[in-house]
Enzyme design. Structure first.
Site, PDB file in Angstrom:
ATOM      1  N   GLY A 189       0.830  -1.210   0.000  1.00 54.95           N
ATOM      2  CA  GLY A 189       0.000   0.000   0.000  1.00 54.95           C
ATOM      3  C   GLY A 189       0.859   1.254   0.000  1.00 54.95           C
ATOM      4  O   GLY A 189       1.589   1.510   0.948  1.00 54.95           O
ATOM      5  N   SER A 278      -0.451  -1.582   4.902  1.00 49.96           N
ATOM      6  CA  SER A 278      -1.167  -0.298   5.076  1.00 49.96           C
ATOM      7  C   SER A 278      -2.071  -0.106   3.872  1.00 49.96           C
ATOM      8  O   SER A 278      -1.727   0.578   2.916  1.00 49.96           O
ATOM      9  CB  SER A 278      -0.171   0.849   5.219  1.00 49.96           C
ATOM     10  OG  SER A 278       0.831   0.779   4.208  1.00 49.96           O
ATOM     11  N   GLY A 280      -5.483   0.821   4.020  1.00 46.16           N
ATOM     12  CA  GLY A 280      -6.713   1.495   4.403  1.00 46.16           C
ATOM     13  C   GLY A 280      -7.244   1.018   5.750  1.00 46.16           C
ATOM     14  O   GLY A 280      -6.633   0.154   6.395  1.00 46.16           O
ATOM     15  N   ASP A 321     -13.992   8.709  12.108  1.00 44.66           N
ATOM     16  CA  ASP A 321     -13.650   7.636  11.163  1.00 44.66           C
ATOM     17  C   ASP A 321     -14.766   6.619  10.982  1.00 44.66           C
ATOM     18  O   ASP A 321     -14.763   5.868  10.004  1.00 44.66           O
ATOM     19  CB  ASP A 321     -12.405   6.869  11.664  1.00 44.66           C
ATOM     20  CG  ASP A 321     -11.106   7.595  11.350  1.00 44.66           C
ATOM     21  OD1 ASP A 321     -11.159   8.771  10.967  1.00 44.66           O
ATOM     22  OD2 ASP A 321     -10.031   6.975  11.510  1.00 44.66           O
ATOM     23  N   HIS A 453       8.282  38.848   4.526  1.00 47.77           N
ATOM     24  CA  HIS A 453       9.450  38.436   3.729  1.00 47.77           C
ATOM     25  C   HIS A 453      10.644  38.269   4.647  1.00 47.77           C
ATOM     26  O   HIS A 453      10.846  39.099   5.522  1.00 47.77           O
ATOM     27  CB  HIS A 453       9.749  39.506   2.680  1.00 47.77           C
ATOM     28  CG  HIS A 453      11.008  39.232   1.919  1.00 47.77           C
ATOM     29  ND1 HIS A 453      11.062  38.282   0.913  1.00 47.77           N
ATOM     30  CD2 HIS A 453      12.261  39.752   2.028  1.00 47.77           C
ATOM     31  CE1 HIS A 453      12.296  38.248   0.426  1.00 47.77           C
ATOM     32  NE2 HIS A 453      13.041  39.126   1.086  1.00 47.77           N
TER      33      HIS A 453
HETATM   34  P1  FAD Z   1     -10.178   6.943  16.784  1.00 44.99           P
HETATM   35  O1  FAD Z   1      -9.031   7.853  16.930  1.00 44.99           O
HETATM   36  O2  FAD Z   1      -9.966   5.649  16.108  1.00 44.99           O
HETATM   37  O3  FAD Z   1     -10.739   6.710  18.244  1.00 44.99           O
HETATM   38  C1  FAD Z   1     -11.806   5.856  18.504  1.00 44.99           C
HETATM   39  C2  FAD Z   1     -11.658   5.360  19.915  1.00 44.99           C
HETATM   40  O4  FAD Z   1     -12.848   4.677  20.285  1.00 44.99           O
HETATM   41  C3  FAD Z   1     -10.530   4.352  20.086  1.00 44.99           C
HETATM   42  O5  FAD Z   1      -9.676   4.765  21.133  1.00 44.99           O
HETATM   43  C4  FAD Z   1     -11.236   3.037  20.433  1.00 44.99           C
HETATM   44  O6  FAD Z   1     -10.525   2.252  21.362  1.00 44.99           O
HETATM   45  C5  FAD Z   1     -12.519   3.544  21.046  1.00 44.99           C
HETATM   46  N1  FAD Z   1     -13.627   2.597  20.944  1.00 44.99           N
HETATM   47  C6  FAD Z   1     -14.033   1.917  19.838  1.00 44.99           C
HETATM   48  N2  FAD Z   1     -15.159   1.222  20.113  1.00 44.99           N
HETATM   49  C7  FAD Z   1     -15.461   1.472  21.413  1.00 44.99           C
HETATM   50  C8  FAD Z   1     -16.511   1.069  22.255  1.00 44.99           C
HETATM   51  N3  FAD Z   1     -17.511   0.306  21.806  1.00 44.99           N
HETATM   52  N4  FAD Z   1     -16.501   1.503  23.541  1.00 44.99           N
HETATM   53  C9  FAD Z   1     -15.502   2.299  24.005  1.00 44.99           C
HETATM   54  N5  FAD Z   1     -14.500   2.748  23.236  1.00 44.99           N
HETATM   55  C10 FAD Z   1     -14.486   2.340  21.949  1.00 44.99           C
HETATM   56  N6  FAD Z   1      -5.042  11.876  10.761  1.00 44.99           N
HETATM   57  C11 FAD Z   1      -4.666  13.154  10.621  1.00 44.99           C
HETATM   58  O7  FAD Z   1      -5.522  14.031  10.567  1.00 44.99           O
HETATM   59  N7  FAD Z   1      -3.350  13.512  10.561  1.00 44.99           N
HETATM   60  C12 FAD Z   1      -2.357  12.603  10.622  1.00 44.99           C
HETATM   61  O8  FAD Z   1      -1.174  12.945  10.575  1.00 44.99           O
HETATM   62  C13 FAD Z   1      -2.721  11.234  10.760  1.00 44.99           C
HETATM   63  N8  FAD Z   1      -1.770  10.290  10.861  1.00 44.99           N
HETATM   64  C14 FAD Z   1      -2.148   8.981  11.037  1.00 44.99           C
HETATM   65  C15 FAD Z   1      -1.149   8.016  11.100  1.00 44.99           C
HETATM   66  C16 FAD Z   1      -1.487   6.694  11.249  1.00 44.99           C
HETATM   67  C17 FAD Z   1      -0.390   5.659  11.342  1.00 44.99           C
HETATM   68  C18 FAD Z   1      -2.860   6.327  11.368  1.00 44.99           C
HETATM   69  C19 FAD Z   1      -3.245   4.888  11.574  1.00 44.99           C
HETATM   70  C20 FAD Z   1      -3.859   7.270  11.293  1.00 44.99           C
HETATM   71  C21 FAD Z   1      -3.508   8.615  11.118  1.00 44.99           C
HETATM   72  N9  FAD Z   1      -4.480   9.609  11.009  1.00 44.99           N
HETATM   73  C22 FAD Z   1      -4.099  10.915  10.830  1.00 44.99           C
HETATM   74  C23 FAD Z   1      -5.919   9.299  11.093  1.00 44.99           C
HETATM   75  C24 FAD Z   1      -6.452   9.615  12.487  1.00 44.99           C
HETATM   76  O9  FAD Z   1      -5.727   8.886  13.448  1.00 44.99           O
HETATM   77  C25 FAD Z   1      -7.925   9.271  12.571  1.00 44.99           C
HETATM   78  O10 FAD Z   1      -8.619   9.912  11.521  1.00 44.99           O
HETATM   79  C26 FAD Z   1      -8.529   9.740  13.880  1.00 44.99           C
HETATM   80  O11 FAD Z   1      -7.862   9.158  14.966  1.00 44.99           O
HETATM   81  C27 FAD Z   1     -10.014   9.415  13.930  1.00 44.99           C
HETATM   82  O12 FAD Z   1     -10.542   9.835  15.145  1.00 44.99           O
HETATM   83  P2  FAD Z   1     -11.829   9.135  15.780  1.00 44.99           P
HETATM   84  O13 FAD Z   1     -12.055   9.820  17.076  1.00 44.99           O
HETATM   85  O14 FAD Z   1     -12.908   9.079  14.797  1.00 44.99           O
HETATM   86  O15 FAD Z   1     -11.398   7.620  16.021  1.00 44.99           O
HETATM   87  P1  NAI Z   2      -4.722   4.749   2.241  1.00 46.30           P
HETATM   88  O1  NAI Z   2      -6.136   4.623   1.847  1.00 46.30           O
HETATM   89  O2  NAI Z   2      -4.107   6.086   2.336  1.00 46.30           O
HETATM   90  O3  NAI Z   2      -3.816   3.913   1.232  1.00 46.30           O
HETATM   91  C1  NAI Z   2      -3.985   2.544   1.039  1.00 46.30           C
HETATM   92  C2  NAI Z   2      -3.270   2.148  -0.236  1.00 46.30           C
HETATM   93  O4  NAI Z   2      -3.245   0.749  -0.308  1.00 46.30           O
HETATM   94  C3  NAI Z   2      -3.974   2.653  -1.490  1.00 46.30           C
HETATM   95  O5  NAI Z   2      -3.031   3.292  -2.326  1.00 46.30           O
HETATM   96  C4  NAI Z   2      -4.543   1.385  -2.104  1.00 46.30           C
HETATM   97  O6  NAI Z   2      -4.596   1.432  -3.514  1.00 46.30           O
HETATM   98  C5  NAI Z   2      -3.547   0.349  -1.629  1.00 46.30           C
HETATM   99  N1  NAI Z   2      -4.097  -1.005  -1.550  1.00 46.30           N
HETATM  100  C6  NAI Z   2      -5.304  -1.387  -1.096  1.00 46.30           C
HETATM  101  N2  NAI Z   2      -5.432  -2.740  -1.156  1.00 46.30           N
HETATM  102  C7  NAI Z   2      -4.264  -3.209  -1.660  1.00 46.30           C
HETATM  103  C8  NAI Z   2      -3.785  -4.509  -1.953  1.00 46.30           C
HETATM  104  N3  NAI Z   2      -4.526  -5.597  -1.733  1.00 46.30           N
HETATM  105  N4  NAI Z   2      -2.545  -4.632  -2.479  1.00 46.30           N
HETATM  106  C9  NAI Z   2      -1.776  -3.545  -2.715  1.00 46.30           C
HETATM  107  N5  NAI Z   2      -2.183  -2.271  -2.455  1.00 46.30           N
HETATM  108  C10 NAI Z   2      -3.409  -2.108  -1.926  1.00 46.30           C
HETATM  109  O7  NAI Z   2      -4.604   3.941   3.613  1.00 46.30           O
HETATM  110  P2  NAI Z   2      -3.467   3.878   4.717  1.00 46.30           P
HETATM  111  O8  NAI Z   2      -2.162   4.332   4.169  1.00 46.30           O
HETATM  112  O9  NAI Z   2      -3.598   2.537   5.303  1.00 46.30           O
HETATM  113  O10 NAI Z   2      -3.951   4.949   5.763  1.00 46.30           O
HETATM  114  C11 NAI Z   2      -5.245   4.846   6.320  1.00 46.30           C
HETATM  115  C12 NAI Z   2      -5.840   6.171   6.566  1.00 46.30           C
HETATM  116  O11 NAI Z   2      -5.254   6.760   7.719  1.00 46.30           O
HETATM  117  C13 NAI Z   2      -5.603   7.203   5.469  1.00 46.30           C
HETATM  118  O12 NAI Z   2      -6.505   7.059   4.421  1.00 46.30           O
HETATM  119  C14 NAI Z   2      -5.823   8.470   6.200  1.00 46.30           C
HETATM  120  O13 NAI Z   2      -7.189   8.716   6.300  1.00 46.30           O
HETATM  121  C15 NAI Z   2      -5.256   8.156   7.565  1.00 46.30           C
HETATM  122  N6  NAI Z   2      -3.884   8.663   7.674  1.00 46.30           N
HETATM  123  C16 NAI Z   2      -3.668  10.001   7.556  1.00 46.30           C
HETATM  124  C17 NAI Z   2      -2.402  10.526   7.623  1.00 46.30           C
HETATM  125  C18 NAI Z   2      -2.222  11.977   7.445  1.00 46.30           C
HETATM  126  O14 NAI Z   2      -3.200  12.701   7.490  1.00 46.30           O
HETATM  127  N7  NAI Z   2      -1.003  12.464   7.212  1.00 46.30           N
HETATM  128  C19 NAI Z   2      -1.248   9.673   7.863  1.00 46.30           C
HETATM  129  C20 NAI Z   2      -1.571   8.274   7.921  1.00 46.30           C
HETATM  130  C21 NAI Z   2      -2.851   7.804   7.853  1.00 46.30           C
END
Ligand code: FAD
Ligand code: NAI
Length: 474
Positions: A189, A278, A280, A321, A453
């Site tokens: 991914g 990674s 999605g 999310d 600037h």
């Molecule tokens: P979450 O952060 O997933 O929180 C949901 C919480 O609910 C969790 O703690 C879970 O344990 C809890 N929960 C679930 N079900 C229950 C239940 N039934 N009872 C009690 N608790 C429960 N986004 C950005 O904007 N910028 C970034 O740089 C960025 N980097 C990322 C990097 C990575 C590696 C990843 C994986 C994601 C990244 N994201 C980034 C995405 C971002 O983390 C999510 O969009 C964001 O956390 C979503 O917030 P949320 O509150 O909807 O859900």
């Molecule tokens: P992503 O949706 O960004 O990328 C997933 C990639 O995997 C895509 O390019 C897709 O074509 C590819 N893919 C899907 N199935 C595949 C397969 N079977 N084989 C090969 N390639 C495949 O998802 P990612 O990177 O896992 O991140 C998840 C989400 O977390 C992001 O969409 C974003 O919403 C959030 N995130 C945000 C960040 C930020 O804001 N800087 C940083 C990291 C995550």
């Protein structure tokens, strides 16, 4: 006795904890429950969700350390600084990241206390209707609330037959805790996580091979940005492969072997020390007992909501999310505030058309609004102002001449329709574009605003001038 609240928020991520704080600020008796396995020193689940524990914050900490390491190894010399060959202490880098996470997640518990939000440790699941709202089980306790905000977030999507042990085969959780630089790292991914985590380990010396199923890099980005990103990231040494089909993946204690076919259908095999999957994320709705209370999900398993995050059940809302729209922390937070304000009778809003996207590679990539290809499809004629960072004194001064700003303005009205940046500071620069677009600004509005600037913001200014073919420095 059953605890009673005005509002119960299920999930303490950026959507949930922000919704809870805003609801309490508005005078509601509010509780937020959380059940993740990331325990704080008291043994309670940490707040902050994916973002703080295993997402945005830890990944940005690792990106920063690896960036400094790379600069010391490759960029200091041309500025006359010699430091010898830098060494990376990976466990120390990981410990620093963990410390930042601990501080921030504890900080949210502090914010709950300050705002009088009740924290409930436990998994939230609907039981049924109560006299004037909903009965929800939180762990072994029962809670009643007039309104429920579901903010249960998302988890990494896994691929069939590729078990994730978060040691050799990792999703985002293990990827943020790798304790030594792998010799060879495979990533499935080339999305946001693939590019960010690939950058971290490439900078620290790993060979990084990314296997992407799609035909090209970043299809959602503006075409010029995607092309430039591909050029720059390939030059940095990321081995990007498109159009692959993943076959059998075999992991052992020592490494992983990945069979795949390349874009021409040729069978290939990749041997690596570690694999990050990674591809999605999927919404967290399991264990909510959604079906029993008739909560409607869409075909992708997300909770169905209207523009105001209202579900099909009265008094039940869902944000972040677990619902449609980009899976981003700032989008989740906006929706949290919106829902709390709407419950309070205010005009809360969240403009899904203007949620900025950022990828924290070097250079950073950020955009807002429509891409050039979307405008073409929609038949909207636009003016394009495109200015390279190379023409900016500050960019040269900080050694970051790569990339450009591309502004798209309506050819008829001059209204800004999209801004696309690849370059240093893009994550911060995009805020000016978001502000201008929220105010329905024209490129002329930005062109007539004085920018300090020498700053990187002048590139955005010049791009606005360039929309009218009157750039001054390019
Ligand atoms: P979450 O952060 O997933 O929180 C949901 C919480 O609910 C969790 O703690 C879970 O344990 C809890 N929960 C679930 N079900 C229950 C239940 N039934 N009872 C009690 N608790 C429960 N986004 C950005 O904007 N910028 C970034 O740089 C960025 N980097 C990322 C990097 C990575 C590696 C990843 C994986 C994601 C990244 N994201 C980034 C995405 C971002 O983390 C999510 O969009 C964001 O956390 C979503 O917030 P949320 O509150 O909807 O859900
Ligand atoms: P992503 O949706 O960004 O990328 C997933 C990639 O995997 C895509 O390019 C897709 O074509 C590819 N893919 C899907 N199935 C595949 C397969 N079977 N084989 C090969 N390639 C495949 O998802 P990612 O990177 O896992 O991140 C998840 C989400 O977390 C992001 O969409 C974003 O919403 C959030 N995130 C945000 C960040 C930020 O804001 N800087 C940083 C990291 C995550």
């Amino acid at each position: 006795m059953t605890q009673q609240f005005d509002i119960l928020v299920i999930g303490g991520g950026p959507g949930g904890y922000v919704a809870a704080i805003r609801a309490a600020q508005l005078g509601f008796k509010t509780a937020c429950c959380e059940s993740n396995p990331y325990a704080d020193p008291k043994g309670e689940p940490r707040l902050g969700g994916t973002c703080l524990n295993v997402g945005c914050i830890p990944s940005k900490a690792l990106l920063h350390t690896s960036h400094l390491f790379h600069e010391a190894a490759h960029d200091f010399a041309e500025q006359g600084i010699s430091v010898g060959t830098p060494k990376i202490d990976v466990p120390k880098m990981i410990a620093r990241k963990t410390d930042i996470v601990s501080k921030l997640t504890a900080g949210i518990k502090g914010l709950f206390k300050k705002n009088k939000v009740t924290f409930l440790a436990g998994h939230g699941a609907f039981v049924g209707k109560s006299a004037d709202g909903w009965k929800v089980a939180v762990g072994k306790e029962a809670v009643e609330a007039r309104q429920v905000i579901i903010a249960t977030g998302s988890s990494a999507r896994h691929l069939p037959d590729i078990p994730v042990d978060n040691q050799i085969v990792c999703d985002n959780i293990g990827a943020l805790d790798i304790n030594a630089v792998p010799k060879k790292l495979a990533i499935i991914g080339a999305g946001v996580i693939g590019l960010e985590m690939g950058s971290v380990w490439k900078r620290l010396g790993a060979e990084v091979v990314i296997l992407e199923g799609g035909a090209d890099l970043l299809p959602a980005a503006d075409i010029d940005i995607a092309k430039e990103a591909k050029k720059i990231l390939t030059k940095q040494g990321l081995d990007l492969n498109f159009g692959v089909r993943i076959g059998a993946v075999k992991a052992s204690k020592k490494g992983v072997s990945i069979a795949y076919t390349d874009k021409d259908g040729k069978a290939e095999k990749l041997e690596a020390d570690r694999l990050i999957v990674s591809v999605g994320r999927v919404p967290n709705t399991e264990g909510l007992n959604a079906a029993a209370v008739g909560l409607k999900l869409n075909e992708r398993g997300m909770i169905e909501v209207d523009a105001h995050c209202k579900t099909n059940l009265s008094g039940v809302w869902a944000i972040g999310d677990v619902v449609r729209g980009p899976m981003l922390a700032h989008k989740a937070m906006e929706e949290g505030v919106m829902v709390a304000e709407i419950i309070a009778g205010q005009a809360g809003h969240c403009n899904l058309d203007l949620i900025p996207s950022v990828i924290y590679t070097t250079p950073e990539i950020a955009w807002i609004g429509k891409t050039e290809q979307q405008l073409k499809t929609d038949g909207i004629a636009c003016k394009i102002g495109k200015i390279p960072f190379m023409a900016n004194g500050r960019a040269l001064g900080i050694g970051a001449p790569e990339g450009f700003v591309k502004m798209l303005a309506d050819a008829r009205t001059d209204r800004i329709l999209g801004v696309h940046i690849i370059g240093a500071g893009a994550s911060d620069l995009i805020a000016e574009a978001v502000t201008a677009m929220e105010f329905a600004g024209a490129s002329e509005d930005l062109a007539r605003i004085c920018h300090a600037h020498p700053t990187l913001s002048e590139v955005l200014h010049e791009a606005a001038l360039a929309c009218d073919k009157r750039a001054l420095h390019f």
